[in-house]
Design a protein around this motif. Structure first.
Motif, PDB file in Angstrom:
ATOM      1  N   ASP A 191       0.848  -1.194   0.000  1.00  0.00           N
ATOM      2  CA  ASP A 191       0.000   0.000   0.000  1.00  0.00           C
ATOM      3  C   ASP A 191       0.883   1.243   0.000  1.00  0.00           C
ATOM      4  N   LEU A 192       0.806   2.022  -1.066  1.00  0.00           N
ATOM      5  CA  LEU A 192       1.644   3.213  -1.232  1.00  0.00           C
ATOM      6  C   LEU A 192       0.864   4.507  -1.071  1.00  0.00           C
ATOM      7  N   SER A 193      -0.308   4.420  -0.475  1.00  0.00           N
ATOM      8  CA  SER A 193      -1.137   5.613  -0.305  1.00  0.00           C
ATOM      9  C   SER A 193      -0.493   6.622   0.647  1.00  0.00           C
ATOM     10  N   PHE A 194       0.512   6.207   1.421  1.00  0.00           N
ATOM     11  CA  PHE A 194       1.191   7.085   2.365  1.00  0.00           C
ATOM     12  C   PHE A 194       2.182   8.034   1.687  1.00  0.00           C
ATOM     13  N   LEU A 195       2.543   7.775   0.434  1.00  0.00           N
ATOM     14  CA  LEU A 195       3.572   8.577  -0.229  1.00  0.00           C
ATOM     15  C   LEU A 195       3.139  10.035  -0.385  1.00  0.00           C
ATOM     16  N   LYS A 196       4.006  10.935   0.037  1.00  0.00           N
ATOM     17  CA  LYS A 196       3.773  12.381  -0.140  1.00  0.00           C
ATOM     18  C   LYS A 196       4.601  12.926  -1.300  1.00  0.00           C
ATOM     19  N   ASN A 197       5.581  12.127  -1.729  1.00  0.00           N
ATOM     20  CA  ASN A 197       6.408  12.452  -2.891  1.00  0.00           C
ATOM     21  C   ASN A 197       7.111  11.175  -3.332  1.00  0.00           C
ATOM     22  N   GLU A 198       7.770  11.246  -4.454  1.00  0.00           N
ATOM     23  CA  GLU A 198       8.407  10.064  -5.036  1.00  0.00           C
ATOM     24  C   GLU A 198       9.466   9.458  -4.112  1.00  0.00           C
ATOM     25  N   SER A 199      10.270  10.289  -3.494  1.00  0.00           N
ATOM     26  CA  SER A 199      11.381   9.770  -2.687  1.00  0.00           C
ATOM     27  C   SER A 199      10.940   9.160  -1.355  1.00  0.00           C
ATOM     28  N   ASP A 200       9.700   9.396  -0.925  1.00  0.00           N
ATOM     29  CA  ASP A 200       9.206   8.776   0.313  1.00  0.00           C
ATOM     30  C   ASP A 200       9.270   7.249   0.256  1.00  0.00           C
ATOM     31  N   ILE A 201       9.234   6.698  -0.930  1.00  0.00           N
ATOM     32  CA  ILE A 201       9.258   5.244  -1.068  1.00  0.00           C
ATOM     33  C   ILE A 201      10.583   4.673  -0.564  1.00  0.00           C
ATOM     34  N   LEU A 202      11.624   5.500  -0.539  1.00  0.00           N
ATOM     35  CA  LEU A 202      12.944   5.049  -0.097  1.00  0.00           C
ATOM     36  C   LEU A 202      13.120   5.148   1.418  1.00  0.00           C
ATOM     37  N   ILE A 203      12.289   5.939   2.075  1.00  0.00           N
ATOM     38  CA  ILE A 203      12.448   6.204   3.505  1.00  0.00           C
ATOM     39  C   ILE A 203      12.069   5.003   4.356  1.00  0.00           C
ATOM     40  N   ASP A 204      10.966   4.372   4.035  1.00  0.00           N
ATOM     41  CA  ASP A 204      10.471   3.278   4.869  1.00  0.00           C
ATOM     42  C   ASP A 204      10.067   2.090   4.002  1.00  0.00           C
ATOM     43  N   PRO A 205      11.084   1.413   3.404  1.00  0.00           N
ATOM     44  CA  PRO A 205      10.709   0.252   2.597  1.00  0.00           C
ATOM     45  C   PRO A 205      10.021  -0.791   3.464  1.00  0.00           C
ATOM     46  N   PRO A 206       9.137  -1.563   2.893  1.00  0.00           N
ATOM     47  CA  PRO A 206       8.337  -2.503   3.686  1.00  0.00           C
ATOM     48  C   PRO A 206       9.188  -3.587   4.341  1.00  0.00           C
ATOM     49  N   LYS A 207       8.766  -3.978   5.522  1.00  0.00           N
ATOM     50  CA  LYS A 207       9.440  -5.076   6.217  1.00  0.00           C
ATOM     51  C   LYS A 207       8.939  -6.417   5.685  1.00  0.00           C
ATOM     52  N   PHE A 208       7.677  -6.460   5.294  1.00  0.00           N
ATOM     53  CA  PHE A 208       7.107  -7.696   4.753  1.00  0.00           C
ATOM     54  C   PHE A 208       6.180  -7.345   3.610  1.00  0.00           C
ATOM     55  N   ILE A 209       6.400  -7.992   2.514  1.00  0.00           N
ATOM     56  CA  ILE A 209       5.524  -7.829   1.357  1.00  0.00           C
ATOM     57  C   ILE A 209       5.253  -9.210   0.799  1.00  0.00           C
ATOM     58  N   SER A 210       4.035  -9.433   0.442  1.00  0.00           N
ATOM     59  CA  SER A 210       3.677 -10.687  -0.206  1.00  0.00           C
ATOM     60  C   SER A 210       4.128 -10.600  -1.663  1.00  0.00           C
ATOM     61  N   LEU A 211       5.024 -11.478  -2.049  1.00  0.00           N
ATOM     62  CA  LEU A 211       5.531 -11.482  -3.416  1.00  0.00           C
ATOM     63  C   LEU A 211       4.776 -12.517  -4.242  1.00  0.00           C
ATOM     64  N   LYS A 212       4.667 -12.261  -5.519  1.00  0.00           N
ATOM     65  CA  LYS A 212       4.157 -13.255  -6.474  1.00  0.00           C
ATOM     66  C   LYS A 212       5.389 -13.767  -7.201  1.00  0.00           C
ATOM     67  N   GLY A 213       5.937 -14.870  -6.713  1.00  0.00           N
ATOM     68  CA  GLY A 213       7.223 -15.325  -7.233  1.00  0.00           C
ATOM     69  C   GLY A 213       8.267 -14.303  -6.829  1.00  0.00           C
ATOM     70  N   ASP A 214       8.956 -13.747  -7.795  1.00  0.00           N
ATOM     71  CA  ASP A 214       9.971 -12.730  -7.531  1.00  0.00           C
ATOM     72  C   ASP A 214       9.400 -11.313  -7.683  1.00  0.00           C
ATOM     73  N   TRP A 215       8.134 -11.212  -8.073  1.00  0.00           N
ATOM     74  CA  TRP A 215       7.515  -9.919  -8.373  1.00  0.00           C
ATOM     75  C   TRP A 215       7.035  -9.225  -7.103  1.00  0.00           C
ATOM     76  N   LEU A 216       7.387  -7.959  -6.963  1.00  0.00           N
ATOM     77  CA  LEU A 216       6.858  -7.122  -5.896  1.00  0.00           C
ATOM     78  C   LEU A 216       5.770  -6.250  -6.526  1.00  0.00           C
ATOM     79  N   LEU A 217       4.549  -6.381  -6.028  1.00  0.00           N
ATOM     80  CA  LEU A 217       3.416  -5.638  -6.574  1.00  0.00           C
ATOM     81  C   LEU A 217       2.902  -4.656  -5.527  1.00  0.00           C
TER      82      LEU A 217
END
Length: 156
Positions: free
Chosen positions: A26-52
């Motif tokens: 869930d990326l609804s918390f992003l206030k700008n593009e670089s916010d994605i780098l500040i708090d990468p997820p600790k756990f994400i459900s992957l589909k194979g090697d794909w991060l969705l």
């Protein structure tokens, strides 16, 4: 016999997609593009090697420019990443996803499948694919993503 109800508007729901949302970053918390780098997820459900992921919205970031694959390339996940915009009419992808789906050449320039959608594929200043695809090319990507299994669908 048909019934017309004034001021009643039909809506629709994509039930499976609604269920899949819970299994995506869930990326609804992003206030700008670089916010994605500040708090990468600790756990994400992957589909194979794909991060969705889902729900980023560059229109709410102040500077209305499309996000770049170069930002996603800085995250620790090395597999392909495809992140859907809040309205699902665009995807933000890392370089690995663009390569795996054979959409860019070795230098980052669009391959033929993307060239036919030139107006919906933002390019960087060097003419390379920025990493955001809009509408038709985004739909091409979504169709190529790993599909949910029957067990996944039951879980949704």
């Amino acid at each position: 016999m048909s019934v017309i109800i004034p001021n009643c508007f039909d809506s629709h729901v994509h039930w499976q997609a609604t269920g899949e949302f819970k299994s995506r970053w869930d990326l609804s918390f992003l206030k700008n593009e670089s916010d994605i780098l500040i708090d990468p997820p600790k756990f994400i459900s992957l589909k194979g090697d794909w991060l969705l992921g889902r729900a980023w919205d560059h229109n709410s970031w102040g500077i209305k420019k499309y996000p770049s694959r170069k930002t996603l390339d800085q995250l620790p996940h090395r597999g392909p990443m495809v992140l859907s915009r809040v309205d699902a009419h665009a995807v933000w992808m890392n370089t690995e996803a663009l390569r795996v789906l054979d959409l860019i050449d070795e230098n980052g320039f669009p391959k033929n499948e993307l060239k036919k959608f030139a107006h919906e594929v933002p390019l960087d200043d060097d003419g390379k694919v920025l990493g955001t695809l809009i509408d038709d090319p985004a739909n091409v990507v979504i169709e190529k993503l790993p599909k949910s299994s029957r067990a996944d669908v039951r879980q949704y």
